[in-house]
Enzyme design. Structure first.
Site, mmCIF file in Angstrom:
data_model
loop_
_atom_site.group_PDB
_atom_site.id
_atom_site.type_symbol
_atom_site.label_atom_id
_atom_site.label_comp_id
_atom_site.label_asym_id
_atom_site.label_seq_id
_atom_site.Cartn_x
_atom_site.Cartn_y
_atom_site.Cartn_z
ATOM 1 N N ARG A 72 0.836 -1.213 0.000
ATOM 2 C CA ARG A 72 0.000 0.000 0.000
ATOM 3 C C ARG A 72 0.862 1.251 0.000
ATOM 4 O O ARG A 72 0.521 2.251 -0.645
ATOM 5 C CB ARG A 72 -0.952 -0.024 1.204
ATOM 6 C CG ARG A 72 -2.026 -1.084 1.046
ATOM 7 C CD ARG A 72 -3.036 -1.042 2.158
ATOM 8 N NE ARG A 72 -3.769 0.227 2.188
ATOM 9 C CZ ARG A 72 -4.644 0.545 3.139
ATOM 10 N NH1 ARG A 72 -4.874 -0.293 4.121
ATOM 11 N NH2 ARG A 72 -5.273 1.700 3.117
ATOM 12 N N ASN A 105 -9.142 7.735 5.748
ATOM 13 C CA ASN A 105 -8.061 7.273 4.872
ATOM 14 C C ASN A 105 -6.719 7.366 5.571
ATOM 15 O O ASN A 105 -6.462 8.290 6.343
ATOM 16 C CB ASN A 105 -8.024 8.097 3.586
ATOM 17 C CG ASN A 105 -9.301 7.957 2.798
ATOM 18 O OD1 ASN A 105 -10.104 7.062 3.077
ATOM 19 N ND2 ASN A 105 -9.522 8.828 1.837
ATOM 20 N N HIS A 122 -8.150 6.615 11.360
ATOM 21 C CA HIS A 122 -7.686 5.224 11.209
ATOM 22 C C HIS A 122 -6.170 5.112 11.061
ATOM 23 O O HIS A 122 -5.659 4.091 10.616
ATOM 24 C CB HIS A 122 -8.371 4.567 9.998
ATOM 25 C CG HIS A 122 -9.823 4.266 10.232
ATOM 26 N ND1 HIS A 122 -10.707 3.992 9.216
ATOM 27 C CD2 HIS A 122 -10.549 4.208 11.384
ATOM 28 C CE1 HIS A 122 -11.911 3.766 9.733
ATOM 29 N NE2 HIS A 122 -11.840 3.898 11.039
ATOM 30 N N CYS A 130 6.219 1.665 17.704
ATOM 31 C CA CYS A 130 6.570 0.438 18.416
ATOM 32 C C CYS A 130 5.276 -0.280 18.841
ATOM 33 O O CYS A 130 4.296 0.371 19.203
ATOM 34 C CB CYS A 130 7.397 0.776 19.650
ATOM 35 S SG CYS A 130 7.818 -0.676 20.625
ATOM 36 N N THR A 191 -17.605 7.176 1.236
ATOM 37 C CA THR A 191 -17.441 6.092 2.214
ATOM 38 C C THR A 191 -18.715 5.246 2.212
ATOM 39 O O THR A 191 -19.823 5.785 2.157
ATOM 40 C CB THR A 191 -17.087 6.618 3.620
ATOM 41 O OG1 THR A 191 -17.150 5.543 4.557
ATOM 42 C CG2 THR A 191 -17.977 7.745 4.080
ATOM 43 N N ALA A 240 -16.292 12.378 -6.488
ATOM 44 C CA ALA A 240 -15.883 13.509 -5.646
ATOM 45 C C ALA A 240 -15.139 14.569 -6.461
ATOM 46 O O ALA A 240 -15.388 15.765 -6.325
ATOM 47 C CB ALA A 240 -15.008 13.008 -4.500
#
Ligand code: OAD
Length: 251
Positions: A72, A105, A122, A130, A191, A240
């Site tokens: 990604r 996102n 998110h 860590c 979404t 959009a």
């Protein structure tokens, strides 16, 4: 019952005292070339999400998890913001601190476009942290594609992606709830309304409207009606990047 369709040429008027909260999802980055999650060819294709996006997956096979997020990272590094991202920067420029952007996102296309008043609920694809100690997340664009390339923290913990996985709590919820509570216009873009708690934000905004009679407007922009479409006052159907640049009239 579904939300009323609005005509694309009907502008959304934003008055001088209005407070605007925007929630974006994968759809706003689709025109930049980043695949969404649940559409055909979605991101989970080839990977079952529980294999790569949960704390259990991390403990079981961190290498597979990092392979997925390295893929990604690599893909997102090739992409730049589109006219949808830029339209939100323009809206922020006009509204100043009456504007707040919450994105689901993990890419950095909002920042690349110039958005400032935003939070990533998110997490962030280009940050790592860590998995054991509380050292703050750090900028990280590296790819960890082999099992022995995953670095360790000084404390002995392993470095993990700074991503909210299934079963973990989203970031910035206090700030988000405060903004949700004070906004007069809630704009949701791209979404599917399938993932909680973001899928409930529109319902919470409407709940406030019912309880206080405060005039909260709720609008959705995207090509498909979301699963929570019922809760929106207006649905602007389209991409959009095509709808947003012409949508707002700020007084
Ligand atoms: P989804 O893949 O569930 O939904 C993407 C939405 O974008 C769909 O409703 C599409 O109709 C819409 N869409 C596609 N192209 C568009 C365009 N050009 N303009 C506007 N909309 C468009 O993605 P999300 O709802 O963002 O969580 O997914 C929510 C969360 O599920 C993600 O943040 C991720 C995933 O699990 C985590 O990683 C924690």
């Amino acid at each position: 019952m579904s939300s009323p369709h609005a005509r694309i040429d009907e502008k959304v008027h934003i008055g001088p005292k209005e407070l605007v909260m925007v929630l974006t999802g994968a759809g706003i980055s689709a025109e930049s070339g980043i695949p969404t999650f649940r559409d055909e060819n979605g991101l989970w294709q080839g990977f079952r999400f529980e294999e790569v996006a949960s704390i259990q997956a991390w403990h079981k096979h961190p290498h597979l998890v990092w392979m997925f997020y390295s893929m990604r990272r690599d893909a997102a590094l090739q992409c730049g913001p589109n006219s949808g991202h830029f339209a939100l920067v323009e809206l922020e420029r006009k509204l100043g601190d009456r504007f707040f952007l919450c994105t689901q996102n993990v890419d950095d296309l909002h920042e690349q476009a110039g958005s400032k008043r935003l939070v990533h609920m998110h997490g962030e694809l280009f940050k790592s942290r860590c998995d054991r100690c509380s050292k703050p997340p750090f900028e990280d664009k590296r790819l960890y594609e082999t099992a022995d390339s995953i670095p360790n923290c000084q404390c002995g913990g392993r470095i993990r992606p700074h991503i909210v996985w299934f079963g973990e709590s989203p970031f910035y919820m206090n700030r988000i709830l405060t903004e949700l509570d004070r906004c007069s216009l809630f704009i949701c873009i791209g979404t599917s309304g399938a993932v909680q708690p973001a899928a409930s934000f529109v319902r919470w905004a409407r709940q406030r409207k019912i309880e206080s009679l405060a005039p909260v407007r709720t609008i959705y922009i995207g090509p498909d009606e979301p699963e929570n479409g019922w809760y929106f006052d207006h649905f602007y159907q389209g991409k959009a990047g095509e709808v947003l640049p012409e949508l707002f009239r700020v007084e």
